[in-house]
Design a protein around this motif. Sequence first.
Motif, mmCIF file in Angstrom:
data_model
loop_
_atom_site.group_PDB
_atom_site.id
_atom_site.type_symbol
_atom_site.label_atom_id
_atom_site.label_comp_id
_atom_site.label_asym_id
_atom_site.label_seq_id
_atom_site.Cartn_x
_atom_site.Cartn_y
_atom_site.Cartn_z
ATOM 1 N N TRP A 179 0.844 -1.190 0.000
ATOM 2 C CA TRP A 179 0.000 0.000 0.000
ATOM 3 C C TRP A 179 0.886 1.250 0.000
ATOM 4 C CZ3 TRP A 179 -5.272 -0.692 -0.065
ATOM 5 C CH2 TRP A 179 -5.785 -1.931 0.362
ATOM 6 N N LEU A 180 0.402 2.306 -0.632
ATOM 7 C CA LEU A 180 1.099 3.589 -0.611
ATOM 8 C C LEU A 180 0.085 4.703 -0.341
ATOM 9 C CD1 LEU A 180 3.400 3.409 -3.788
ATOM 10 C CD2 LEU A 180 4.104 3.042 -1.412
ATOM 11 N N ARG A 181 0.517 5.679 0.441
ATOM 12 C CA ARG A 181 -0.280 6.903 0.573
ATOM 13 C C ARG A 181 0.663 8.062 0.853
ATOM 14 N NH1 ARG A 181 -3.580 5.430 6.154
ATOM 15 N NH2 ARG A 181 -1.825 5.578 7.624
ATOM 16 N N ALA A 199 8.187 3.904 -6.392
ATOM 17 C CA ALA A 199 8.426 4.032 -4.959
ATOM 18 C C ALA A 199 8.830 2.735 -4.271
ATOM 19 C CB ALA A 199 7.175 4.597 -4.275
ATOM 20 N N LEU A 200 8.417 1.584 -4.808
ATOM 21 C CA LEU A 200 8.728 0.319 -4.151
ATOM 22 C C LEU A 200 10.222 0.008 -4.248
ATOM 23 C CD1 LEU A 200 5.765 -1.979 -5.296
ATOM 24 C CD2 LEU A 200 5.974 -0.609 -3.216
ATOM 25 N N PRO A 201 10.748 -0.861 -3.387
ATOM 26 C CA PRO A 201 12.159 -1.234 -3.493
ATOM 27 C C PRO A 201 12.455 -1.827 -4.870
ATOM 28 C CG PRO A 201 11.208 -2.057 -1.448
ATOM 29 C CD PRO A 201 10.055 -1.557 -2.272
ATOM 30 N N GLY A 229 -7.876 8.018 -1.012
ATOM 31 C CA GLY A 229 -7.456 6.887 -0.200
ATOM 32 C C GLY A 229 -6.148 6.284 -0.665
ATOM 33 N N PRO A 230 -5.626 5.308 0.077
ATOM 34 C CA PRO A 230 -4.367 4.658 -0.293
ATOM 35 C C PRO A 230 -4.529 3.845 -1.573
ATOM 36 C CG PRO A 230 -5.408 3.497 1.517
ATOM 37 C CD PRO A 230 -6.204 4.752 1.320
ATOM 38 N N ILE A 231 -3.423 3.617 -2.243
ATOM 39 C CA ILE A 231 -3.424 2.820 -3.467
ATOM 40 C C ILE A 231 -2.646 1.530 -3.251
ATOM 41 C CG2 ILE A 231 -3.700 4.781 -5.022
ATOM 42 C CD1 ILE A 231 -0.696 4.663 -5.560
ATOM 43 N N ARG A 232 -2.969 0.512 -4.066
ATOM 44 C CA ARG A 232 -2.222 -0.747 -4.077
ATOM 45 C C ARG A 232 -1.249 -0.710 -5.246
ATOM 46 N NH1 ARG A 232 -6.499 -5.576 -2.846
ATOM 47 N NH2 ARG A 232 -8.043 -4.380 -1.669
#
Length: 274
Positions: A179-181, A199-201, A229-232
């Motif tokens: 998840w990201l926000r 953004a992910l590793p 809201g947060p995103i997947r």
Amino acid sequence: MGDFLTATALVARGATAGAHEFGADLDGQWALADKPNGGYLLAVLGRAAAAVSGAAHPHLTAISGSFIQSPAAGPAVVTAEVLRAGRGSTQVRARLSQDGVPRVEALITQGLLGDAEPWWSGSEPVELPPLADCPRSPVEAPGGAFRIHLLEVVEQYLDPAVLGFMRGKPTGRGVFAGWLRLADGSDWDPLSLLVALDALPPVGYDLGVPGWSPTVQFSAYVRGLCAPGPIRVRATAGEVGGGHVDESVSAWDSKGRLVAQGRQVASVRLPGQG
């Protein structure tokens, strides 16, 4: 904390021979150690594209960027030139320079996005545990090797199933998901989604290939306006070899709609190859 709008703000400096020039101040919080995040740099270029495209095409819908040399935080110059203004889209060429040296160049398509459901979709949102069951990623990299400043402004909650790399036990599948926000509570928009796609590793971490993985080329598509809201987000490796890894990334909003896709090629140093 640096909010996204301020971090990507531009100051118009006029136009010469059809090319519009802007001043930028690259924010060191949107970075990995001292290297600005690639999605953030593309968002800065996207901000310039929106400024020259006009009200009819306010949203970035596609971008293809080449990373020539990593800039540093601080002053930079962005130029944007309209290549074609049509009824359905506007094509723009943009460049980010620092100290007179080109650092990032991109071709950008601007259009008008909506929030309607897709007519058809073959995309299923990645299955994740509830956000509350996913630990927030620390700002300090595993082992304290460097500081991931980006995680101060983007909250990242990785699926516990992919956290083996932090203990030296990667899954070997080449997949990260979570998840990201935005940490300031802002909603994701077409430009900040470019940051989310980067953004992910690095997926190499899940293959036992640690270390910095600088982006060479990055293409992204924004499919629609994001629900609050947060995103997947899910990132998957395609193939590793020849000193490079290719990575595909998808992002779904809180309604389960695919809102952005990305694909990038990055450099890697494979174990045993120096």
